[in-house]
Design an enzyme around this catalytic site. Structure first.
Site, PDB file in Angstrom:
ATOM      1  N   TYR A  63       0.882  -1.169   0.000  1.00 53.93           N
ATOM      2  CA  TYR A  63       0.000   0.000   0.000  1.00 53.93           C
ATOM      3  C   TYR A  63       0.912   1.210   0.000  1.00 53.93           C
ATOM      4  O   TYR A  63       1.857   1.273   0.798  1.00 53.93           O
ATOM      5  CB  TYR A  63      -0.845   0.063   1.276  1.00 53.93           C
ATOM      6  CG  TYR A  63      -2.048  -0.843   1.314  1.00 53.93           C
ATOM      7  CD1 TYR A  63      -2.999  -0.840   0.301  1.00 53.93           C
ATOM      8  CD2 TYR A  63      -2.257  -1.669   2.412  1.00 53.93           C
ATOM      9  CE1 TYR A  63      -4.113  -1.653   0.369  1.00 53.93           C
ATOM     10  CE2 TYR A  63      -3.371  -2.488   2.494  1.00 53.93           C
ATOM     11  CZ  TYR A  63      -4.297  -2.467   1.467  1.00 53.93           C
ATOM     12  OH  TYR A  63      -5.397  -3.274   1.546  1.00 53.93           O
ATOM     13  N   ARG A  89     -17.225   0.428   4.726  1.00 53.25           N
ATOM     14  CA  ARG A  89     -17.685  -0.870   5.264  1.00 53.25           C
ATOM     15  C   ARG A  89     -18.543  -0.621   6.487  1.00 53.25           C
ATOM     16  O   ARG A  89     -18.088  -0.675   7.638  1.00 53.25           O
ATOM     17  CB  ARG A  89     -16.479  -1.748   5.582  1.00 53.25           C
ATOM     18  CG  ARG A  89     -15.617  -1.921   4.343  1.00 53.25           C
ATOM     19  CD  ARG A  89     -14.276  -2.497   4.653  1.00 53.25           C
ATOM     20  NE  ARG A  89     -13.358  -2.251   3.546  1.00 53.25           N
ATOM     21  CZ  ARG A  89     -12.059  -2.508   3.596  1.00 53.25           C
ATOM     22  NH1 ARG A  89     -11.526  -3.012   4.673  1.00 53.25           N
ATOM     23  NH2 ARG A  89     -11.295  -2.241   2.558  1.00 53.25           N
ATOM     24  N   LYS A  99      -2.648  -5.014  -8.432  1.00 53.84           N
ATOM     25  CA  LYS A  99      -3.844  -5.701  -7.932  1.00 53.84           C
ATOM     26  C   LYS A  99      -4.970  -4.696  -7.742  1.00 53.84           C
ATOM     27  O   LYS A  99      -4.799  -3.686  -7.052  1.00 53.84           O
ATOM     28  CB  LYS A  99      -3.528  -6.364  -6.587  1.00 53.84           C
ATOM     29  CG  LYS A  99      -4.710  -6.990  -5.874  1.00 53.84           C
ATOM     30  CD  LYS A  99      -4.252  -7.794  -4.679  1.00 53.84           C
ATOM     31  CE  LYS A  99      -5.407  -8.469  -3.968  1.00 53.84           C
ATOM     32  NZ  LYS A  99      -6.172  -7.565  -3.102  1.00 53.84           N
ATOM     33  N   HIS A 123     -11.107  -6.247  -4.335  1.00 55.82           N
ATOM     34  CA  HIS A 123     -10.648  -6.230  -2.943  1.00 55.82           C
ATOM     35  C   HIS A 123     -11.643  -6.997  -2.064  1.00 55.82           C
ATOM     36  O   HIS A 123     -11.968  -6.613  -0.939  1.00 55.82           O
ATOM     37  CB  HIS A 123     -10.535  -4.783  -2.434  1.00 55.82           C
ATOM     38  CG  HIS A 123      -9.481  -4.570  -1.390  1.00 55.82           C
ATOM     39  ND1 HIS A 123      -8.222  -4.148  -1.687  1.00 55.82           N
ATOM     40  CD2 HIS A 123      -9.510  -4.712  -0.047  1.00 55.82           C
ATOM     41  CE1 HIS A 123      -7.523  -4.031  -0.569  1.00 55.82           C
ATOM     42  NE2 HIS A 123      -8.283  -4.374   0.443  1.00 55.82           N
ATOM     43  N   GLY A 174     -14.251 -14.273  -4.312  1.00 59.80           N
ATOM     44  CA  GLY A 174     -15.372 -15.205  -4.303  1.00 59.80           C
ATOM     45  C   GLY A 174     -15.014 -16.667  -4.454  1.00 59.80           C
ATOM     46  O   GLY A 174     -15.912 -17.508  -4.558  1.00 59.80           O
TER      47      GLY A 174
HETATM   48  C1  LIG Z   1     -10.108  -9.527   5.903  1.00 62.88           C
HETATM   49  C2  LIG Z   1      -9.542  -9.070   4.585  1.00 62.88           C
HETATM   50  C3  LIG Z   1      -8.441  -8.240   4.565  1.00 62.88           C
HETATM   51  C4  LIG Z   1      -7.875  -7.844   3.341  1.00 62.88           C
HETATM   52  N1  LIG Z   1      -6.746  -7.074   3.354  1.00 62.88           N
HETATM   53  C5  LIG Z   1      -6.130  -6.783   2.176  1.00 62.88           C
HETATM   54  C6  LIG Z   1      -4.882  -6.118   2.169  1.00 62.88           C
HETATM   55  O1  LIG Z   1      -4.329  -5.780   3.214  1.00 62.88           O
HETATM   56  N2  LIG Z   1      -4.317  -5.856   0.959  1.00 62.88           N
HETATM   57  C7  LIG Z   1      -4.899  -6.232  -0.230  1.00 62.88           C
HETATM   58  O2  LIG Z   1      -4.352  -5.972  -1.295  1.00 62.88           O
HETATM   59  N3  LIG Z   1      -6.071  -6.890  -0.234  1.00 62.88           N
HETATM   60  C8  LIG Z   1      -6.694  -7.184   0.920  1.00 62.88           C
HETATM   61  N4  LIG Z   1      -7.869  -7.895   0.905  1.00 62.88           N
HETATM   62  C9  LIG Z   1      -8.408  -8.411  -0.370  1.00 62.88           C
HETATM   63  C10 LIG Z   1      -7.823  -9.797  -0.651  1.00 62.88           C
HETATM   64  O3  LIG Z   1      -6.464  -9.724  -1.010  1.00 62.88           O
HETATM   65  C11 LIG Z   1      -8.565 -10.535  -1.784  1.00 62.88           C
HETATM   66  O4  LIG Z   1      -8.482  -9.805  -2.972  1.00 62.88           O
HETATM   67  C12 LIG Z   1     -10.020 -10.807  -1.453  1.00 62.88           C
HETATM   68  O5  LIG Z   1     -10.125 -11.304  -0.135  1.00 62.88           O
HETATM   69  C13 LIG Z   1     -10.582 -11.806  -2.466  1.00 62.88           C
HETATM   70  O6  LIG Z   1     -11.878 -12.172  -2.162  1.00 62.88           O
HETATM   71  P1  LIG Z   1     -12.243 -13.517  -1.343  1.00 62.88           P
HETATM   72  O7  LIG Z   1     -12.033 -13.167   0.100  1.00 62.88           O
HETATM   73  O8  LIG Z   1     -13.660 -13.736  -1.691  1.00 62.88           O
HETATM   74  O9  LIG Z   1     -11.299 -14.598  -1.820  1.00 62.88           O
HETATM   75  C14 LIG Z   1      -8.466  -8.270   2.126  1.00 62.88           C
HETATM   76  C15 LIG Z   1      -9.589  -9.103   2.165  1.00 62.88           C
HETATM   77  C16 LIG Z   1     -10.125  -9.512   3.365  1.00 62.88           C
HETATM   78  C17 LIG Z   1     -11.313 -10.414   3.360  1.00 62.88           C
END
Ligand SMILES: Cc1cc2nc3c(=O)[nH]c(=O)nc-3n(C[C@H](O)[C@H](O)[C@H](O)COP(=O)(O)O)c2cc1C
Length: 430
Positions: A156, A191, A279, A303, A336
């Protein structure tokens, strides 16, 4: 168990017999990611579950990430010799056991002490890469010591340029093999469900605090034994009087420049010589622009539905993105994924791999490193079995001809918004 459609919305009967996910403690009895999720919901306080599960606003992006998979059905081939099947695939030039990557997630210590290290151990044991978040809690140098780990660093951008320069220097020195710049989170997603669990920015609401106190096993494995976690990779960049857990998170959010642009991508590209991925892209023009910027890979992502609401799902733009990038860069999707069949659909539609977030976190919450490993093993086995049924011996052979688009809505779209509320009160432990 309430509405039987609320979690997966497919593969459910019409309420009879009444179905139960496994919610006990024996990881071997979790037969699907949904069991690990049910175990998680039984163990965790509500405010942690809101953080884990929630999306932004109406949670339409969140629901669509999942439901997009339901628009695609398989066209299986018969009488194909599938006695030898493999998911092994090169990822960024090195063989992985399957085309799956553990996605970066921040604040993991809310789930377990040393959660980043536990996730890294699970990923290493299963032969897939682990992406560590800038907002992780374990120092990257510590995580890097996990034997056999393929360690990627998620960046980030916050504060001045010296911050990312220093993080890149450390990531390189720690042996991280790839850098993943998240592009869609410079402004923090709205959120609301998570916000409602807080009384102020830094304090839980009284009901959330009481609920947390009523989860002694979770408390014992997190805050009670180890105190409030810290963001140990970035805390030194934060003013001394803002270094509390929540305060650090808010300080960093406030210092993520909304001016982040392709100019910074170019600067990072000049600085970071190893594989560099972006990403958070969804728009085809951004995919084209990324090619011009000289990146090595793209992760299509919302995300996890936590940033802009009402976006298209990554899966929906995947075929177009593949047509744009051809074989020039790696193309991944994230969002997902809960089943081996989801992975196969993503691969058939053009992904080189998928990043799994919550699916692995459910395993982590349910059983630490062994639980996260269980989640990965379930996904691996499901995908291998489905390949056999589909008549595809090798994941590399998957292509769109194995799928047909259907117009009926897929799983979870109407159900996802009900989320996990009241889950713990109406599951039974067997
Ligand atoms: C609890 C949580 C924290 C996350 N924190 C980050 C993060 O710090 N950096 C980031 O690039 N994506 C973050 N994400 C997004 C994830 O990298 C990922 O793209 C996302 O969880 C994909 O969806 P899924 O949970 O359905 O597999 C986060 C997602 C969740 C659920």
């Amino acid at each position: 168990m309430g509405d039987p459609l609320r979690h997966t919305a497919v593969a459910q009967l019409d309420g009879s017999p009444r179905r139960r996910y496994y919610t006990g403690r024996d990881l071997a009895r979790a037969v699907a990611v949904e069991d690990l999720r049910a175990m998680t919901h039984r163990r965790m306080p509500r405010f942690v579950l809101e953080y884990l599960e929630g999306g932004a606003e109406e949670e339409a992006s969140l629901a669509r990430d999942r439901s997009a998979y339901g628009y695609w059905r398989f066209l299986p081939r018969q009488l194909v010799d599938v006695s030898q099947r493999t998911l092994a695939t090169p990822l960024l030039g090195r063989e992985a056991s399957m085309p799956l990557v553990v996605a970066p997630t921040g604040l993991n210590s809310l789930f377990r002490h040393h959660a980043d290290t536990l996730l890294a151990q699970a990923a290493a044991a299963c032969g897939v890469p682990f992406v560590q978040s800038t907002m992780s809690n374990d120092p990257m140098e510590e995580v890097a010591r996990v034997p056999g780990l393929r360690h990627w660093w998620q960046l980030y951008v916050f504060g001045g340029e010296e911050v990312w320069q220093e993080l890149l220097r450390r990531a390189d020195a720690a042996g991280c093999e790839a850098l993943v710049l998240t592009t869609n989170a410079q402004i923090f997603g709205n959120r609301e469900w998570s916000t409602r669990t807080q009384a102020t920015k830094t304090r839980l609401s009284p009901s959330s605090a009481i609920d947390a106190a009523l989860h002694p096993r979770w408390l014992a494995s997190t805050l009670l034994a180890h105190g409030m976690p810290a963001f140990r990779n970035v805390v030194d960049f934060v003013p001394k009087d803002r270094r509390g857990f929540f305060e650090t998170a808010f300080w960093i959010r406030e210092h993520q420049p909304a001016s982040l642009s392709w100019r910074t991508v170019e600067r990072i590209r000049q600085r970071w010589r190893k594989p560099f991925l972006l990403k958070g892209l969804l728009h085809p023009d951004d995919v084209r622009r990324a090619l011009d910027a000289g990146v090595d890979g793209i992760v299509l992502s919302t995300h996890g539905g936590r940033q802009l609401d009402w976006t298209v799902a990554p899966l929906e733009v995947l075929p177009e993105a593949r047509a744009i990038v051809g074989q020039r860069v790696a193309l991944y999707v994230s969002g997902g994924l809960r089943r081996g069949t989801d992975l196969l659909k993503a691969l058939a539609l053009g992904a080189d791999a998928a990043l799994a977030g919550r699916a692995v976190l459910y395993g982590l919450c349910a059983g630490g490193a062994a639980g996260a490993q269980r989640a990965l093993e379930i996904l691996h086995q499901e995908a291998l079995d489905a390949m056999g049924l589909l008549g595809v011996p090798s994941a590399r052979e998957l292509e769109p001809g194995y799928l047909r688009a259907v117009d009926a809505p897929g799983p979870a779209e109407p159900a996802a918004r009900q989320g996990h509320r009241d889950w713990a009160s109406d599951v039974s432990s067997r």
